[in-house]
Design an enzyme around this catalytic site. Structure first.
Site, short mmCIF file in Angstrom:
data_model
loop_
_atom_site.label_atom_id
_atom_site.label_comp_id
_atom_site.label_asym_id
_atom_site.label_seq_id
_atom_site.Cartn_x
_atom_site.Cartn_y
_atom_site.Cartn_z
N HIS A 1 58.39 -17.24 64.62
CA HIS A 1 59.45 -16.98 63.63
C HIS A 1 59.64 -18.18 62.71
CE1 HIS A 1 61.20 -13.77 66.54
NE2 HIS A 1 60.09 -13.39 65.93
N HIS B 1 58.71 -4.70 61.64
CA HIS B 1 57.35 -4.43 62.13
C HIS B 1 57.25 -4.20 63.65
CE1 HIS B 1 56.70 -9.01 61.28
NE2 HIS B 1 57.04 -8.89 62.53
N HIS C 1 50.75 -6.19 60.01
CA HIS C 1 52.02 -6.93 60.01
C HIS C 1 51.83 -8.44 59.90
CE1 HIS C 1 51.27 -8.36 64.05
NE2 HIS C 1 52.49 -8.78 64.22
N HIS D 1 61.45 -14.63 58.71
CA HIS D 1 60.71 -13.85 59.71
C HIS D 1 61.40 -14.04 61.07
CE1 HIS D 1 56.76 -13.37 62.26
NE2 HIS D 1 57.50 -12.29 62.30
#
Lengths: 135, 478
Positions: free
Chosen positions: B203, B326, B401, B234
């Site tokens: 992330h 995703h 993704h 993210h």
């Protein structure tokens, strides 16, 4: 009594060996905390835990998932795991220290413990299990 | 090369029925020859395992970032009949609604000169990251119910964003069907202190520049221009989502016998969509998905404030292009053999990529298709693409993704030292900030498939079209 990290591209795959089921559970806990935090020292934190499941594999997953919950909400890092498994019941005494950003930021969050391929196998000299941790 | 699979075309491969016992439909995946060299047999087996699930429609699919996971392969997509079919947490993953959002700013790279280090430090201070990160927000249990039902709207109603932001999120930043009763007290306990935190692993919060515009018409519709500074978020549903997945996986695993479902992998534990267990998982998963949309909304808000203060720009000048999930399962209508059919589409490490005119995408993007955001790995390009009619026909409107790992973290750590990596990236003008260097090594660019190649495959296979390439300027790592 040991754990080793095997090659796995997406997640963390740990092989845990132990002479007894108690050792398997203790080292599975140790392996998971190693992934999350790196080094740990006992500094006065003690926590007890009791669980029951339908079979040993489910018990192992429930126990590791419970550790994930406890470490996150209680901000504790565990280093030793005294485990007593009888049948499909577990009681544990966990010892460790409070989470410390400076010393415990070398690892990564474990999001969950996968059922994929998880089977506690009896060998000549004890037990072995491979566990996938989603990171 | 793997045996037992058929090549259907340049980029399309088939896993025939019989690859594993009890397959109901064939598997199909999209991959170039170059990427096929790193394809793991385990990933193909997982793709085939999904094909054994009751009620699967047409194919078990995988995108070109396919790799070995648990349950579904990562990059896996499958749709299930609403009456005969099942829903499975193994087709969503532990990080429910892990996703990405992309925001433009009115700045150019030159505007950042001399201020980039300060920007990254301020962002690092504003957005809690890493293991043990706690939110600075005060969220009550009642608030949490609101978050789980209303998603991003909960944050916007509290001044953490604008109404326009909501229209530019997949599903307007919330899925219907949330059932807070299906979220355990444990999941709530984990969710309360973590709203607005980034998490760890892959992330990130990244400052980027739109380096290359490939499709000017779509770029214009999305509001992005060459040389523009953007930022990308993210992350997912944090501990709340992990706990929802854990709880329901356990419950579904216990209910397999009740529904007479036999599985090749217990991680595929599932239940009929309309069963009490299936409905409970769906309702809990929606709560976690909505939490994730609120989470990204809060992080975007904090980031906008940092940009506004440091560069003297208006909050409203930072425009959300889109927010995509995703890791999620959704009820959608698709064309099946000429008839419209409602199905439950699972996307695990796959992004919705609805084409032009598809229902459910913002009106302003209707002519070009929905924006698709593919994050790169640290130090490599990210991509903005658009959904296509081909994706609607072939993959339930889905695409890749991300880049997909090729190197385990143990190997990455052996081959890469975090400190050297940080210094190397700084030499290329990319500032990286994280709590620890060792966590950086695990996420080194070498550990991932080249995102360019993955994106090239979806572009050439027609599953989505490249609109712009974004290069990183600075990264806050989880």
């Amino acid at each position: 009594m040991s754990f080793e990290e095997l090659e796995h591209t997406a997640d963390v795959l740990m092989r845990v060996r132990g002479a007894t089921i108690n050792e398997i559970f203790a080292d599975a806990g140790r392996a998971m905390f190693h992934v999350m935090y790196g080094p740990c020292e006992e500094r006065g934190i003690e926590r007890r835990l009791s669980l029951e499941a339908d079979n040993l594999e489910s018990l192992l997953i429930d126990y590791l998932s419970e550790l994930l919950f406890i470490t996150e909400v209680e901000n504790t890092v565990f280093c030793t795991f005294d485990i007593d498994v009888r049948g499909n019941r577990l009681s544990a005494v966990l010892r460790g220290e409070p989470f410390d950003h400076a010393r415990h930021s070398g690892g990564t969050i474990v999001k969950g413990v996968s059922y994929f391929g998880l089977e506690i196998v009896k060998e000549e000299e004890g037990y072995v299990v491979e566990i996938i941790f989603d990171i | 090369m793997l045996t037992g699979i058929n090549r259907l075309g340049d980029l399309e491969w088939e896993v025939p029925i019989g690859y594993v016992p009890d397959m109901r439909v064939p598997g199909r995946f999209f991959l170039s020859r170059a990427l096929a060299e790193t394809l793991e047999e385990g990933a193909v087996r997982q793709l085939a395992n999904v094909a054994t699930l009751p009620g699967i429609v047409k194919n078990s699919l995988a995108m070109p970032d396919i790799h070995w996971g648990y349950g579904f392969p990562i990059g896996g997509v499958a749709a299930f009949d609403m009456t005969e079919g099942v829903i499975s947490p193994g087709g969503v993953g532990f990080d429910i609604n892990c996703g990405v959002r992309l925001i433009t700013t009115p700045l150019t790279e030159a505007d950042l000169a001399g201020k980039k280090r300060e920007l990254i430090e301020r962002l690092f201070a504003a957005v809690p990251t890493g293991v043990g990160a706690k939110s600075t927000m005060r969220v009550s249990n009642k608030d949490l119910t609101g978050v789980m039902v209303d998603g991003a709207r909960w944050a916007v109603e509290r001044g953490l964003g604008t109404e326009v932001d909501l229209a530019r999120c997949e599903g307007e930043g919330a899925m219907p069907g949330a059932d807070p009763e299906a979220v355990s007290a444990k999941a709530r306990q984990r969710g309360v202190p973590q709203l607005g935190t980034l998490g760890a692993g892959n992330h990130f919060l990244e400052v980027q520049v739109a380096r290359e515009i490939v499709d000017p018409e779509a770029a214009k519709a999305f509001g992005v221009t060459e040389g523009q500074v953007c930022f990308m978020v993210h992350c997912g549903s944090r501990g709340l989502g992990h706990q929802v997945a854990t709880d329901h996986l356990r419950a579904l695993e216990g209910a397999l016998a009740k529904y007479g479902i036999r599985l090749p992998d217990r991680q595929l534990a599932c239940a009929p969509i309309a069963s009490p267990e299936g409905r409970a998982y769906y309702g809990g998963m929606v709560c976690a998905a909505n939490y994730a949309w609120a989470n990204r909304q809060v992080i975007m808000h904090e980031t906008r404030k940092v940009f506004a203060n440091l560069f003297g720009i208006d909050y409203d000048e930072m425009r959300l292009i889109y927010d995509v999930a995703h890791n999620v399962a959704k009820f959608e209508r698709h064309d099946v053999d000429g008839a419209s059919m409602e199905v439950c589409v699972h996307r695990k490490g796959a992004t919705r990529a609805f084409g032009p005119g598809a229902p459910g995408i913002p009106r302003e993007y209707a002519a070009v298709g929905q924006p698709v955001i593919i994050p790169g790995s640290m130090g490599t390009s990210s991509f903005l693409l658009r959904g296509t009619a081909t994706a609607m026909q072939k993959t339930w409107g889905s695409t890749c993704h991300g880049s997909g790992r090729v190197l385990s973290r143990t190997k990455a750590k052996k081959e890469v030292r975090g400190k050297e990596l940080r210094e190397h990236l700084a030499g290329e003008g990319i500032l990286v900030r994280a709590h620890s260097d060792s966590a950086l090594a695990e996420e080194a660019p070498e550990a991932y498939k080249p995102s360019r190649e993955v994106v090239r495959v979806v572009h050439e296979a027609g599953l989505s079209n490249i609109v712009a390439r974004l290069e990183p300027l600075g990264v806050i790592k989880g």
